[in-house]
Design a protein around this motif. Structure first.
Motif, mmCIF file in Angstrom:
data_model
loop_
_atom_site.group_PDB
_atom_site.id
_atom_site.type_symbol
_atom_site.label_atom_id
_atom_site.label_comp_id
_atom_site.label_asym_id
_atom_site.label_seq_id
_atom_site.Cartn_x
_atom_site.Cartn_y
_atom_site.Cartn_z
ATOM 1 N N ILE A 1 0.852 -1.179 0.000
ATOM 2 C CA ILE A 1 0.000 0.000 0.000
ATOM 3 C C ILE A 1 0.887 1.227 0.000
ATOM 4 O O ILE A 1 1.634 1.471 0.951
ATOM 5 C CB ILE A 1 -0.922 0.021 1.235
ATOM 6 C CG1 ILE A 1 -1.751 -1.260 1.278
ATOM 7 C CG2 ILE A 1 -1.813 1.239 1.235
ATOM 8 C CD1 ILE A 1 -2.612 -1.469 0.069
ATOM 9 N N THR A 2 0.859 1.994 -1.064
ATOM 10 C CA THR A 2 1.688 3.181 -1.190
ATOM 11 C C THR A 2 0.816 4.412 -1.156
ATOM 12 O O THR A 2 -0.092 4.551 -1.986
ATOM 13 C CB THR A 2 2.467 3.166 -2.522
ATOM 14 O OG1 THR A 2 3.221 1.950 -2.589
ATOM 15 C CG2 THR A 2 3.394 4.366 -2.610
ATOM 16 N N PRO A 3 1.029 5.314 -0.197
ATOM 17 C CA PRO A 3 0.209 6.526 -0.141
ATOM 18 C C PRO A 3 0.270 7.298 -1.452
ATOM 19 O O PRO A 3 1.332 7.389 -2.080
ATOM 20 C CB PRO A 3 0.834 7.320 1.011
ATOM 21 C CG PRO A 3 1.524 6.289 1.852
ATOM 22 C CD PRO A 3 2.015 5.254 0.888
ATOM 23 N N VAL A 4 -0.868 7.865 -1.844
ATOM 24 C CA VAL A 4 -0.924 8.646 -3.074
ATOM 25 C C VAL A 4 -0.710 10.111 -2.756
ATOM 26 O O VAL A 4 -1.113 10.613 -1.709
ATOM 27 C CB VAL A 4 -2.294 8.464 -3.772
ATOM 28 C CG1 VAL A 4 -2.399 7.084 -4.362
ATOM 29 C CG2 VAL A 4 -3.432 8.710 -2.809
ATOM 30 N N ALA A 5 -0.042 10.818 -3.676
ATOM 31 C CA ALA A 5 0.205 12.234 -3.474
ATOM 32 C C ALA A 5 -1.036 13.041 -3.775
ATOM 33 O O ALA A 5 -1.829 12.679 -4.636
ATOM 34 C CB ALA A 5 1.352 12.689 -4.391
ATOM 35 N N THR A 6 -1.222 14.129 -3.052
ATOM 36 C CA THR A 6 -2.332 15.020 -3.344
ATOM 37 C C THR A 6 -1.989 15.838 -4.575
ATOM 38 O O THR A 6 -0.849 15.885 -5.038
ATOM 39 C CB THR A 6 -2.588 15.972 -2.162
ATOM 40 O OG1 THR A 6 -1.427 16.794 -2.002
ATOM 41 C CG2 THR A 6 -2.832 15.195 -0.881
ATOM 42 N N VAL B 1 -14.963 11.605 1.178
ATOM 43 C CA VAL B 1 -16.151 10.984 0.589
ATOM 44 C C VAL B 1 -15.800 10.376 -0.770
ATOM 45 O O VAL B 1 -16.174 9.231 -1.078
ATOM 46 C CB VAL B 1 -17.283 12.021 0.446
ATOM 47 C CG1 VAL B 1 -18.438 11.449 -0.370
ATOM 48 C CG2 VAL B 1 -17.777 12.455 1.825
ATOM 49 N N ASP B 2 -15.074 11.134 -1.577
ATOM 50 C CA ASP B 2 -14.705 10.656 -2.909
ATOM 51 C C ASP B 2 -13.806 9.429 -2.836
ATOM 52 O O ASP B 2 -13.858 8.560 -3.715
ATOM 53 C CB ASP B 2 -13.992 11.764 -3.687
ATOM 54 C CG ASP B 2 -14.906 12.942 -4.010
ATOM 55 O OD1 ASP B 2 -16.146 12.760 -3.951
ATOM 56 O OD2 ASP B 2 -14.387 14.033 -4.293
ATOM 57 N N ALA B 3 -12.972 9.338 -1.800
ATOM 58 C CA ALA B 3 -12.035 8.219 -1.666
ATOM 59 C C ALA B 3 -12.748 6.880 -1.545
ATOM 60 O O ALA B 3 -12.218 5.846 -1.957
ATOM 61 C CB ALA B 3 -11.130 8.429 -0.460
ATOM 62 N N GLU B 4 -13.959 6.904 -1.014
ATOM 63 C CA GLU B 4 -14.695 5.652 -0.847
ATOM 64 C C GLU B 4 -15.159 5.069 -2.175
ATOM 65 O O GLU B 4 -15.601 3.919 -2.226
ATOM 66 C CB GLU B 4 -15.894 5.879 0.078
ATOM 67 C CG GLU B 4 -15.498 6.093 1.531
ATOM 68 C CD GLU B 4 -14.690 4.932 2.080
ATOM 69 O OE1 GLU B 4 -15.265 3.857 2.280
ATOM 70 O OE2 GLU B 4 -13.468 5.096 2.281
ATOM 71 N N ARG B 5 -15.035 5.855 -3.243
ATOM 72 C CA ARG B 5 -15.409 5.363 -4.572
ATOM 73 C C ARG B 5 -14.201 4.949 -5.399
ATOM 74 O O ARG B 5 -14.335 4.567 -6.558
ATOM 75 C CB ARG B 5 -16.224 6.433 -5.315
ATOM 76 C CG ARG B 5 -17.563 6.743 -4.672
ATOM 77 C CD ARG B 5 -18.432 7.586 -5.586
ATOM 78 N NE ARG B 5 -17.934 8.950 -5.709
ATOM 79 C CZ ARG B 5 -18.321 9.961 -4.919
ATOM 80 N NH1 ARG B 5 -19.210 9.754 -3.960
ATOM 81 N NH2 ARG B 5 -17.833 11.177 -5.086
ATOM 82 N N LEU B 6 -13.010 5.028 -4.818
ATOM 83 C CA LEU B 6 -11.797 4.649 -5.534
ATOM 84 C C LEU B 6 -11.696 3.130 -5.678
ATOM 85 O O LEU B 6 -12.313 2.388 -4.910
ATOM 86 C CB LEU B 6 -10.571 5.165 -4.775
ATOM 87 C CG LEU B 6 -10.353 6.678 -4.724
ATOM 88 C CD1 LEU B 6 -9.199 7.006 -3.775
ATOM 89 C CD2 LEU B 6 -10.063 7.228 -6.113
ATOM 90 N N PRO B 7 -10.901 2.656 -6.642
ATOM 91 C CA PRO B 7 -10.622 1.215 -6.713
ATOM 92 C C PRO B 7 -9.969 0.744 -5.406
ATOM 93 O O PRO B 7 -9.387 1.559 -4.667
ATOM 94 C CB PRO B 7 -9.655 1.100 -7.902
ATOM 95 C CG PRO B 7 -9.907 2.325 -8.718
ATOM 96 C CD PRO B 7 -10.269 3.404 -7.735
ATOM 97 N N MET C 1 -7.221 -0.813 -4.283
ATOM 98 C CA MET C 1 -5.840 -0.478 -3.914
ATOM 99 C C MET C 1 -5.676 1.012 -3.668
ATOM 100 O O MET C 1 -5.009 1.431 -2.721
ATOM 101 C CB MET C 1 -4.886 -0.946 -5.012
ATOM 102 C CG MET C 1 -4.654 -2.454 -5.045
ATOM 103 S SD MET C 1 -3.869 -3.091 -3.540
ATOM 104 C CE MET C 1 -2.336 -2.178 -3.538
ATOM 105 N N ALA C 2 -6.282 1.832 -4.528
ATOM 106 C CA ALA C 2 -6.177 3.280 -4.364
ATOM 107 C C ALA C 2 -6.879 3.739 -3.092
ATOM 108 O O ALA C 2 -6.423 4.663 -2.414
ATOM 109 C CB ALA C 2 -6.762 3.985 -5.591
ATOM 110 N N ARG C 3 -7.998 3.104 -2.788
ATOM 111 C CA ARG C 3 -8.716 3.444 -1.560
ATOM 112 C C ARG C 3 -7.866 3.142 -0.335
ATOM 113 O O ARG C 3 -7.775 3.957 0.601
ATOM 114 C CB ARG C 3 -10.023 2.655 -1.515
ATOM 115 C CG ARG C 3 -10.858 2.872 -0.268
ATOM 116 C CD ARG C 3 -12.233 2.253 -0.441
ATOM 117 N NE ARG C 3 -12.960 2.219 0.812
ATOM 118 C CZ ARG C 3 -13.172 1.134 1.539
ATOM 119 N NH1 ARG C 3 -12.700 -0.037 1.104
ATOM 120 N NH2 ARG C 3 -13.834 1.182 2.668
#
Length: 295
Positions: A32-37, A60-66, A68-70
């Motif tokens: 799990i690699t943190p994503v940059a803003t 809220v938007d993060a809950e709709r990510l794939p 791994m991205a979530r």
């Protein structure tokens, strides 16, 4: 109930997937690699990056990510503020969705250290343990959650699953009846009760409960696919095929149908062992109350 049917019913713990949860490309063993803003992405090379927590809308938007991205999003939020209970709970949920049940339980328990009475953290801890087939360790947090929210059916529904995992079937039926008193004809509860019966070889009564569940307007694909599996075990392949083709893409439907045909044939031939589960469209933890948002 014949021994072959009882053995074949063990396939219910493999179940038929809904195509929900982890995307096919998601792998539980990926780091799990943190994503940059967006602001970090535009920063000059070598410039110090100021960490900031995501906004409410970004969360809220993060809950709709794939999947791994979530997980990466919530891992970043926890890295920024390890005391953020909500972020820890959502990270635990994301890890569970990737099949990393042990890590999910550990993360949810960290949230409980910060806030021992956090209902969501208690539920997520229990979901992770049940997902790992370690229902014994889910019982205490679920009892605490049920006390905290006495009018909420979800802790009781999942508690029944935990009891069933540790072979306390009578206790499971008691709490499921209590859950139904709070939420009559709830399809998730009925489905859990049905799957418990089916794993004991009582496919006929399981079918009856699942038909009640799938008749409800709020029933999900999970309940329909549980019914499909039970119909397959009973040899009712025509109706099982109809449901599969209505609910799943053609490739998944064909894979699951082939499995049900093999399962039915193994019972007819007297084969004492159930066939291997199909390589696609299978979820090893087929309990509605731990799969959906209502769990």
């Amino acid at each position: 109930m014949c021994r072959n049917l009882l053995l074949a019913a063990t396939a219910l713990t493999a179940g038929l997937t809904l195509g929900l949860g982890a995307a096919p490309s998601a792998r539980a063993d990926q780091a799990i690699t943190p994503v940059a803003t967006a602001s970090q992405a535009g920063a000059p090379a070598g410039a110090p990056q100021k960490k900031r927590k995501a906004s409410a809308q970004e969360r809220v938007d993060a809950e709709r990510l794939p999947p791994m991205a979530r997980a990466a999003f919530w891992a970043r939020e926890v890295n920024i503020d390890p005391t953020d209970v909500a972020a820890n709970v959502r990270l635990a949920s994301a890890l569970r969705g990737l099949g990393q049940y042990g890590d999910a339980a550990d993360t949810a328990q960290k949230a409980l250290v910060i806030d021992p009475k956090n209902f969501d953290a208690l539920m997520e801890t229990a979901r992770a343990y049940v997902g790992e087939n370690q229902g014994f360790y889910a019982i205490d947090p679920l009892k605490r959650a049920a006390i905290m929210a006495p009018k909420d059916w979800r802790p009781l529904s999942l508690l029944g699953v935990a009891y069933n995992q540790v072979k306390r079937g009578d206790d499971a039926q008691i709490v499921w009846r209590q859950a139904l008193a709070l939420s009559p004809e709830n399809p998730a509860i009925l489905s859990n009760m049905a799957m418990a019966l089916a794993t004991k070889g009582d496919a006929a009564d399981a079918e009856t409960l699942l038909r009640r569940a799938t008749a409800r307007p709020e029933a999900t694909l999970q309940e329909r696919q549980n019914l499909t599996l039970v119909l397959g075990i009973e040899g009712k392949l025509t109706e099982a095929e109809k449901l599969l083709r209505e609910d799943l893409p053609p490739e998944q439907a064909e894979s699951n149908l082939a499995y049900l045909r093999t399962l039915s044939a193994s019972q007819t031939s007297g084969n004492s062992a159930p066939p291997p589960a199909p390589t696609t469209a299978i979820d090893p933890h087929n309990w509605a109350s731990m799969k959906g948002a209502g769990s």
